[in-house]
Design a protein around this motif. Structure first.
Motif, PDB file in Angstrom:
ATOM      1  N   ASP A   1      25.462   0.449  31.647  1.00 11.34           N
ATOM      2  CA  ASP A   1      26.459  -0.497  31.113  1.00 11.34           C
ATOM      3  C   ASP A   1      27.144   0.053  29.867  1.00 11.34           C
ATOM      4  N   LYS A   2      26.362   0.663  28.984  1.00 12.41           N
ATOM      5  CA  LYS A   2      26.939   1.185  27.734  1.00 12.41           C
ATOM      6  C   LYS A   2      27.868   2.371  28.018  1.00 12.41           C
ATOM      7  N   GLU A   3      27.468   3.242  28.955  1.00  7.36           N
ATOM      8  CA  GLU A   3      28.318   4.378  29.308  1.00  7.36           C
ATOM      9  C   GLU A   3      29.623   3.896  29.943  1.00  7.36           C
ATOM     10  N   LYS A   4      29.497   2.880  30.804  1.00  5.45           N
ATOM     11  CA  LYS A   4      30.682   2.328  31.480  1.00  5.45           C
ATOM     12  C   LYS A   4      31.632   1.706  30.453  1.00  5.45           C
TER      13      LYS A   4
ATOM     14  N   THR B   1      23.300   9.486  32.223  1.00  5.83           N
ATOM     15  CA  THR B   1      22.910   9.286  33.621  1.00  5.83           C
ATOM     16  C   THR B   1      22.812  10.603  34.383  1.00  5.83           C
ATOM     17  N   LYS B   2      23.774  11.474  34.174  1.00  8.63           N
ATOM     18  CA  LYS B   2      23.760  12.757  34.884  1.00  8.63           C
ATOM     19  C   LYS B   2      22.584  13.627  34.446  1.00  8.63           C
ATOM     20  N   ALA B   3      22.339  13.678  33.164  1.00  3.43           N
ATOM     21  CA  ALA B   3      21.232  14.502  32.653  1.00  3.43           C
ATOM     22  C   ALA B   3      19.897  14.007  33.208  1.00  3.43           C
ATOM     23  N   GLU B   4      19.760  12.681  33.297  1.00  2.00           N
ATOM     24  CA  GLU B   4      18.532  12.108  33.849  1.00  2.00           C
ATOM     25  C   GLU B   4      18.336  12.546  35.298  1.00  2.00           C
TER      26      GLU B   4
END
Length: 510
Positions: free
Chosen positions: A281-284, A354-357
């Motif tokens: 949500d925060k990234e979005k 998200t991508k790094a995870e």
């Protein structure tokens, strides 16, 4: 020191004359006869070079390509085999053949600086061709086979020095970099004196069909007509071209391309998948705010600026911060500055990527096997190295800022010590990493051929395992559009050049 003319010949002559000795040596005569006989070329058809290279074991497709270029294409060709099929071997065979036949006396090889040592080693060791690295202190008139980096050769005074030479053969590696006729690279090659010319590239089309038109125009000006004729006759547009068998026939007159399936070699499989991800949500929220900037400030209204920022936030907050902060300096109105500062603050507060995870999850699943991660941004590269280190995974970076020796050192560290190599785009050309079979495309490029170049670093001759490719993409972002355009460009490539091995597999659901 006094120099006197030798009289040995006279003494030997008198001795034979007076003592009626033999005037010749039958054994030596037969040996000389056999040497001259071996040097004879009885038939122009077929390759002579393999007879002089007993330790070289070229594949049938490499021999066939060399013979095709010499016998059908008159030494002017694009060698466009898929990545990893040995275009350097093909070029070496052609050069050796012309040297043996006496059709080439002087040759110039232009390559990226990082590949010079690799080319010298291959030509010396496999083909016994003495090649000299360009040096402005040398008299080029006495240097027969010269290798130089394109970046150096196109600059003065080197350019003028090279222009003064009459080369029989020009070989250019990574020739897709000549795709734009308005560049200094293109102008430099166009003005070289050359009888034969080889352009090596696995990706003769990277973005649009006109790039191939430009390459062929270097080899044979007018072969495809002028630009306007080509565009009208073949109904070509930037990202599309009508299926046309005549166009393919014209291209095949100057281009040799083998796919992996054409070689008869048993290849390992490619397992390619797109992995769709959802922003937190925060990234979005930050992504949406960045997208809103174009309505808030004219500084961000340009399409390029906005797309760059959107791509960067899909990669890492560190990549986006650098661009955002730079553009903030150009803001003049208080509301522009305030809104930009609010985004920067929210960027700094992001505690997830998200991508790094997902990349970390994939790496853990490989159970200690080697993994390459490709990112487009050095800021993301640094972030990923730190992110993985905190989780117990050792990685090494690889980017275009490294010297040749440091690149080799990073490659060696990756092979012997680290589990992960984190590379920017420069890592997708010129290095062979068959000891690895996992590739994570952390950032997707606009150009599908860059994906092919990346994958080709590991899926090449010598690879013993199936290769796993993971394409990460954030849904409902600019990366949806990138995937769509990649598929369109792949379609153009396959219509004009030929089938392309899997690099995407399927479109992500939008």
């Amino acid at each position: 020191m006094k120099i006197e003319r030798s009289s040995e010949w006279k003494e030997g002559f008198e001795e034979r004359l007076e003592n009626r000795q033999a005037w010749d040596n039958w054994t030596l005569y037969k040996m000389c006869y056999e040497v001259e006989k071996a040097k004879l070329i009885k038939d122009f058809n077929g390759l002579q070079a393999p007879n002089f290279l007993p330790e070289l074991k070229p594949y049938p497709h490499q021999l066939e390509a060399a013979q095709t270029v010499i016998e059908r294409m008159n030494g002017k060709a694009i060698l466009a085999d898929e990545v990893g099929l040995g275009k350097t071997i093909q070029a070496g065979l052609i050069l050796k053949e012309y040297l043996i036949r006496g059709l080439v006396k002087k040759a110039l090889i232009l390559v990226p600086a990082s590949l010079i040592n690799q080319w010298i080693e291959e030509l010396n060791r496999k083909f016994h061709i003495p090649v000299m690295q360009y040096n402005k202190k040398y008299d080029m008139s006495y240097c027969d086979i010269v290798i130089a980096s394109m970046d150096m050769a196109k600059r003065s005074p080197h350019k003028e020095n090279i222009y003064n030479q009459d080369y029989d053969l020009i070989i250019i590696d990574e020739a897709h970099k000549l795709k734009n006729p308005k560049t200094k690279n293109y102008e430099f090659v166009q003005n070289l004196k050359k009888k034969f010319c080889l352009l090596l590239t696995a990706t003769p089309i990277q973005n649009d069909v006109f790039e191939l038109f430009n390459l062929i125009s270097l080899l044979k000006p007018g072969h495809l007509g002028n630009f306007e004729t080509f565009q009208s006759v073949f109904s070509a547009s930037k990202h599309n071209v009508e299926e046309d068998e005549f166009l393919k026939e014209l291209i095949n007159q100057v281009m040799v391309r083998n796919s992996r399936h054409d070689t008869g070699i048993e290849w390992t499989n490619r397992r390619v998948q797109i992995i769709p991800l959802e922003f937190s949500d925060k990234e979005k929220e930050v992504y949406d705010m960045i997208s809103e900037l174009k309505h808030v400030s004219p500084v961000f209204s340009g399409a390029f600026s906005m797309i760059t920022l959107q791509k960067e936030i899909c990669s890492s907050k560190h990549a986006a911060f650098l661009t955002l902060n730079e553009m903030r300096q150009k803001c003049t109105k208080s509301e522009e500055i305030s809104f930009t500062d609010e985004i920067i603050l929210k960027l700094s507060e992001l505690d997830r990527n998200t991508k790094a995870e997902k990349a970390y999850e994939i790496i853990k699943q490989t159970d200690g096997e080697k993994v390459i991660i490709f990112t487009e941004y050095r800021a993301s590269q640094s972030f990923l190295q730190s992110y993985l280190y905190e989780r117990g995974i050792i990685s090494v970076p690889f980017n275009g800022q490294f010297s040749k020796s440091k690149r080799e050192w990073m490659k060696q560290l990756f092979k012997e010590k680290a589990q992960v190599l984190i590379a920017t785009e420069s890592g997708s050309e010129g290095i062979n990493l068959q000891f690895c079979h996992h590739v994570i495309n952390y950032d997707l490029p606009w150009n599908p051929m860059k994906l092919e170049q990346r994958i080709g670093r590991v899926h090449r001759l010598g690879q013993e395992h199936d290769v796993n490719i993971y394409n990460l993409a954030i849904k409902h972002t600019i990366e949806d559009h990138i995937l769509e355009l990649l598929n369109v460009k792949i379609g153009v490539f396959e219509k004009v050049v030929g089938e392309l091995d899997d690099i995407l597999t399927f479109k992500m659901s939008i």
